[in-house]
Design a protein around this motif. Structure first.
Motif, mmCIF file in Angstrom:
data_model
loop_
_atom_site.group_PDB
_atom_site.id
_atom_site.type_symbol
_atom_site.label_atom_id
_atom_site.label_comp_id
_atom_site.label_asym_id
_atom_site.label_seq_id
_atom_site.Cartn_x
_atom_site.Cartn_y
_atom_site.Cartn_z
ATOM 1 N N ALA A 6 0.828 -1.207 0.000
ATOM 2 C CA ALA A 6 0.000 0.000 0.000
ATOM 3 C C ALA A 6 0.860 1.253 0.000
ATOM 4 C CB ALA A 6 -0.931 -0.009 1.210
ATOM 5 N N ASP A 7 1.943 1.248 0.767
ATOM 6 C CA ASP A 7 2.849 2.410 0.822
ATOM 7 C C ASP A 7 4.225 1.910 1.216
ATOM 8 O OD1 ASP A 7 4.132 4.829 1.084
ATOM 9 O OD2 ASP A 7 2.504 5.798 2.184
ATOM 10 N N GLN A 8 4.986 1.456 0.241
ATOM 11 C CA GLN A 8 6.311 0.888 0.509
ATOM 12 C C GLN A 8 7.244 1.923 1.140
ATOM 13 O OE1 GLN A 8 8.316 -1.960 -2.311
ATOM 14 N NE2 GLN A 8 9.644 -0.188 -2.680
ATOM 15 N N ALA A 9 7.205 3.161 0.649
ATOM 16 C CA ALA A 9 8.096 4.191 1.186
ATOM 17 C C ALA A 9 7.810 4.461 2.652
ATOM 18 C CB ALA A 9 7.966 5.481 0.374
ATOM 19 N N ALA A 10 6.529 4.378 3.057
ATOM 20 C CA ALA A 10 6.192 4.623 4.459
ATOM 21 C C ALA A 10 6.799 3.563 5.364
ATOM 22 C CB ALA A 10 4.674 4.664 4.631
ATOM 23 N N VAL A 11 6.828 2.324 4.883
ATOM 24 C CA VAL A 11 7.449 1.254 5.664
ATOM 25 C C VAL A 11 8.929 1.556 5.864
ATOM 26 C CG1 VAL A 11 7.991 -1.201 5.723
ATOM 27 C CG2 VAL A 11 5.788 -0.439 4.831
ATOM 28 N N MET A 12 9.613 1.963 4.790
ATOM 29 C CA MET A 12 11.043 2.238 4.873
ATOM 30 C C MET A 12 11.325 3.482 5.710
ATOM 31 S SD MET A 12 11.640 -0.353 3.023
ATOM 32 C CE MET A 12 13.427 -0.312 3.054
ATOM 33 N N ARG A 13 10.405 4.438 5.666
ATOM 34 C CA ARG A 13 10.640 5.729 6.321
ATOM 35 C C ARG A 13 10.786 5.581 7.832
ATOM 36 N NH1 ARG A 13 6.796 8.185 3.800
ATOM 37 N NH2 ARG A 13 8.108 8.912 2.068
ATOM 38 N N GLY A 14 10.232 4.520 8.400
ATOM 39 C CA GLY A 14 10.384 4.305 9.833
ATOM 40 C C GLY A 14 11.780 3.880 10.241
ATOM 41 N N VAL A 15 12.626 3.566 9.273
ATOM 42 C CA VAL A 15 13.981 3.082 9.566
ATOM 43 C C VAL A 15 15.048 4.038 9.042
ATOM 44 C CG1 VAL A 15 15.624 1.192 9.164
ATOM 45 C CG2 VAL A 15 13.215 0.683 9.592
ATOM 46 N N VAL A 16 14.866 4.576 7.841
ATOM 47 C CA VAL A 16 15.918 5.342 7.170
ATOM 48 C C VAL A 16 15.789 6.835 7.469
ATOM 49 C CG1 VAL A 16 16.104 3.626 5.349
ATOM 50 C CG2 VAL A 16 14.545 5.564 5.052
ATOM 51 N N LYS A 17 16.836 7.598 7.091
ATOM 52 C CA LYS A 17 16.827 9.046 7.305
ATOM 53 C C LYS A 17 15.836 9.741 6.396
ATOM 54 C CE LYS A 17 20.504 11.533 7.857
ATOM 55 N NZ LYS A 17 21.829 12.167 7.591
ATOM 56 N N SER A 18 15.733 9.286 5.158
ATOM 57 C CA SER A 18 14.815 9.907 4.206
ATOM 58 C C SER A 18 14.387 8.868 3.190
ATOM 59 C CB SER A 18 15.471 11.104 3.503
ATOM 60 O OG SER A 18 16.578 10.690 2.718
ATOM 61 N N ALA A 19 13.224 9.059 2.603
ATOM 62 C CA ALA A 19 12.701 8.147 1.590
ATOM 63 C C ALA A 19 12.056 8.966 0.483
ATOM 64 C CB ALA A 19 11.693 7.176 2.194
ATOM 65 N N ARG A 20 12.391 8.632 -0.769
ATOM 66 C CA ARG A 20 11.881 9.357 -1.927
ATOM 67 C C ARG A 20 11.293 8.374 -2.933
ATOM 68 N NH1 ARG A 20 16.367 11.970 -0.052
ATOM 69 N NH2 ARG A 20 16.287 14.264 -0.034
ATOM 70 N N THR A 21 10.213 8.770 -3.584
ATOM 71 C CA THR A 21 9.632 7.987 -4.654
ATOM 72 C C THR A 21 9.745 8.778 -5.954
ATOM 73 O OG1 THR A 21 8.053 6.933 -3.151
ATOM 74 C CG2 THR A 21 7.577 6.821 -5.508
ATOM 75 N N VAL A 22 10.422 8.198 -6.939
ATOM 76 C CA VAL A 22 10.594 8.817 -8.249
ATOM 77 C C VAL A 22 9.394 8.445 -9.118
ATOM 78 C CG1 VAL A 22 11.988 8.731 -10.358
ATOM 79 C CG2 VAL A 22 13.108 8.869 -8.124
ATOM 80 N N ARG A 23 8.893 9.412 -9.890
ATOM 81 C CA ARG A 23 7.733 9.146 -10.751
ATOM 82 C C ARG A 23 8.023 9.395 -12.233
ATOM 83 N NH1 ARG A 23 2.728 8.857 -7.962
ATOM 84 N NH2 ARG A 23 3.017 9.016 -5.698
#
Length: 549
Positions: A121-138
Motif C-alpha cells: 500500500a505504501d512501501q516508502a512509508a514502511v522504509m521511512r520508519g527506519v531510514v533518514k529519508s525516503a523518496r519515490t521517483v515518478r
C-alpha cells in the motif's frame, strides 16, 4: 549489433557513477530487472548476495570501510522488506547506505491496489520508519536529482541509510534525459557553535579529574588524531564505547580501553568532575545498561540532535566530532602532566584483578589467539555471540577496524558484512566471527564468497545453540528454552561450496586461523567449544543485557 536504448535504469547507473560509486550490492527481482540490466552495461561492480538482508549488511560494511555511500539495489515488496533489519543496523550505527528499490508501475502508486505482484500500500512509508529519508521517483527526469539528494542526506552528519524507489516502467522506459556526467552531492558541514566551544573549553581546562568517553562518532568522523591531541593536552584518561573501538590507541598510557560493562570503569567515569562524551548518545550499552550516573559535569559532542542530552543533562555541542574536537584542542588551556596516566593504569589493574578472580582462562585464551592470528591492519566483523561480546570489551583492534552489530543487535551480521568489506579492499584478509546460531543466518553467502573469491575467513564458534541466550535464561529463570539447535557440520557444508574449511581445537586455533587468514580466497574455521561471559557487574534482571534477535 544494435545499440541498447538508454533507459531509466541507465540514468540510475550514470548518476551513481557520477556521484562516485564503484560497487553495488543486492539481488534482482521482477520489477528491478531494468535496473540490473543497466548495471550489467555500466562500469559499476555488482556483488550479488543470496538474501537481501545479507546484501544490506554487505553494503553497510562496504560503506564503513570506504567511508562513503554504498548503494544497495533490491526489488519491490518482499525484496525491500527483507532489507529492513540491515538498514536498522546502518541507522543505529550511522552508516551511509543508499537503498534503491524498484516499485510497481506508476499507475499502481498511491495505494491504488491494482493487484501487482509485490505490491504494498505504501512501501516508502514502511522504509521511512527506519531510514533518514525516503523518496519515490515518478519520472525519469527526477532520477539524477533524487539520487544526488539522497546521497547528500546519507553523508550529512549524522550519517545514515536513505531510500529511493523507482517504478518498474520508469526503469524500463527510454530516457530522454541526456547522459549524466556530473552530479553534486555535498553534505552540509556541522561545526560546533563558537560560544559552546568556549564554554566547554573553560570547563575542561578547569577540571581536576577530567575524563573522556569516545563513541562511534569519533571513528565515523575520522577524529582519532584530534581526540588524541585533546586528551594529551588535558591529561585526561579515555574510555572507548563498543562502537567507538579504535577511537583511541589501546595501549596509550591514558587509555581506559573498553571495559564499559565493568563497575570499576563505570565508577571511574562517574567520578570525573568533567566528563567529555564525544560521539556517543550514552545509550544502553555505553552506559552499562543505564547504571551510569555522572556526579560531575558532562560535556557532550553529538551530531544527532535527538541523542543530545537524551539520557543525561550536559553542555551539548551539536556538531561533527572531528570539527568539535579540533576546536576544543585549539581552545583549551593545556594542563600540566598530572595523575591521568596513573589513574588510567590503576583502573586497568582493578579490571584485571576482577577478571583474574574468575575462571575465564579459556575465554581469554581464545580471544588472545584470535588477536595473534589476525594481521594488525585487518578488519574484523563480529556477530552477536559470546566471543563477540568479549571482543567489545577486551579486543585490541590495533590498526584494523573492528565492527559488530551492536547498533541494532540483530543476528547474522558478521559474515555478509565481512564480504562487503573484502569487496572494498581485496588486498588484505578480513575476519568474520559468528556463533553457530548466527552462522545459520548467513550460510547461503558461502556461495557469494566463492563466486567472488573474497578473502574472508569465517570463524564459527560452535556451542550447540544460542549460547548467550542460554546463559541469560538459565541465570534469570533457572532453565533455558528455545536455545538448543540442530546444526550442520559447518566445515563439510563449506567444503560443498568449494570453500576450504577445517575443524580446529583450543590448542590449534592460533595456527589454524593464521593459516586460513594467510591463504587466498574464502575459508572457514570451526571451533567447537563453550565459552562464558565474565560475571555481570550489575543486576540486569531477565529482560536487559545484549541479546541476539
Amino acid at each position: 549489433m544494435t545499440t541498447p536504448v538508454r533507459t531509466g535504469g541507465d540514468l540510475v547507473t550514470e548518476s551513481l557513477t557520477a556521484l562516485g560509486a564503484t560497487t553495488v550490492f543486492g539481488l534482482p527481482g521482477q520489477h528491478a530487472l531494468g535496473l540490473f540490466d543497466a548495471v550489467r552495461r555500466s562500469p559499476l561492480e555488482s556483488v550479488g548476495l543470496r538474501v537481501e538482508n545479507n546484501a544490506g549488511f554487505a553494503a553497510d560494511a562496504h560503506a564503513r570501510i570506504t567511508g562513503t555511500v554504498t548503494p544497495l539495489l533490491v526489488s519491490t515488496g518482499p525484496g525491500a522488506l527483507m532489507t529492513l533489519a540491515a538498514l536498522q543496523e546502518s541507522a543505529a550505527a550511522c552508516v551511509p547506505v543508499l537503498g534503491i528499490g524498484s516499485q510497481v508501475p506508476v499507475a499502481g502508486l498511491g495505494g491504488a491496489r491494482r493487484g501487482y505482484l509485490h505490491e504494498l500500500a505504501d512501501q516508502a512509508a514502511v522504509m521511512r520508519g527506519v531510514v533518514k529519508s525516503a523518496r519515490t521517483v515518478r519520472a525519469a527526469s527526477q532520477i539524477p536529482s533524487a539520487l544526488a539528494a539522497a546521497w547528500a542526506d546519507a553523508l550529512e552528519a549524522p550519517c545514515g541509510p536513505v531510500w529511493v524507489e523507482i517504478p518498474e516502467d520508469v526503469l524500463l522506459a527510454p530516457a530522454a534525459v541526456p547522459p549524466v556526467r556530473t552530479l553534486s552531492a555535498r553534505p552540509r558541514p556541522l561545526p560546533a557553535r563558537p560560544e559552546t566551544v568556549a564554554a566547554a573549553a573553560e570547563a575542561l581546562s578547569g577540571a581536576r579529574r577530567p575524563a573522556v568517553l569516545a563513541g562511534g562518532g569519533v571513528v565515523r568522523a575520522g577524529a582519532q588524531a584530534e581526540l588524541l591531541a585533546l586528551a594529551e593536552l588535558l591529561d585526561a584518561p579515555v574510555a572507548c564505547t563498543f562502537g567507538g573501538k579504535g577511537a583511541f590507541p589501546w595501549d596509550h598510557p591514558l587509555s581506559l580501553q573498553s571495559w564499559l560493562e565493568d563497575r570499576h570503569t563505570t565508577e571511574f567515569l562517574q567520578d570525573a568532575d568533567v566528563l567529555l562524551v564525544a560521539g556517543s548518545g550514552l545509550g544502553e550499552l555505553s552506559s552499562n545498561y543505564h547504571t551510569f550516573a555522572p556526579r560531575g559535569r558532562v560535556v557532550q559532542i553529538e551530531a544527532d540532535p535527538g541523542k543530545l542530552e537524551a539520557n543525561h543533562p550536559a553542555l551539548g555541542l551539536h556538531a561533527d566530532a572531528r570539527a568539535a574536537l579540533a576546536a576544543l584542542a585549539e581552545s583549551v588551556t593545556p594542563r600540566p602532566a598530572g595523575d591521568g596516566r596513573a589513574r588510567a593504569a590503576g583502573l586497568l589493574a582493578r579490571v584485571r584483578e576482577r577478571l583474574d578472580a574468575q575462571d575465564l582462562a579459556r575465554e581469554r585464551r581464545v580471544l588472545r589467539d584470535v588477536r595473534a592470528a589476525l594481521p594488525d591492519d585487518a578488519a574484523s566483523f563480529w556477530d552477536m555471540t559470546i566471543l563477540g561480546y568479549w571482543a567489545w570489551s577486551a579486543f585490541d583492534p590495533r590498526s584494523g577496524p573492528l565492527h559488530t552489530a551492536q547498533g541494532a543487535g540483530g543476528l547474522g551480521y558478521a559474515f555478509p558484512a565481512a564480504l562487503g568489506a573484502a569487496a572494498a579492499d581485496r588486498s588484505r584478509p578480513v575476519l568474520a566471527v559468528s556463533g553457530d546460531g548466527g552462522a545459520m543466518y548467513s550460510l547461503a553467502e558461502l556461495a557469494t564468497a566463492r563466486q567472488h573469491d573474497l578473502p574472508v575467513t569465517w570463524l564459527v564458534v560452535d556451542d550447540g545453540g544460542y549460547g548467550i541466550l542460554r546463559a541469560y535464561m538459565t541465570d534469570a529463570f533457572g532453565a533455558a528454552a528455545g536455545t538448543e539447535l540442530a546444526r550442520p557440520d559447518f566445515a563439510a557444508l563449506a567444503a560443498s561450496f568449494g570453500v576450504p574449511a577445517m575443524h580446529t581445537t583450543l590448542d590449534g586455533l592460533r595456527d589454524d586461523l593464521g593459516a586460513a587468514l594467510s591463504s587466498p580466497g574464502p575459508s572457514v574455521v570451526v571451533l567447537r567449544t563453550t565459552l562464558r561471559m565474565f560475571a555481570p557487574t550489575h543486576d540486569p534482571g531477565p529482560a536487559t543485557g545484549p541479546r541476539p534477535s
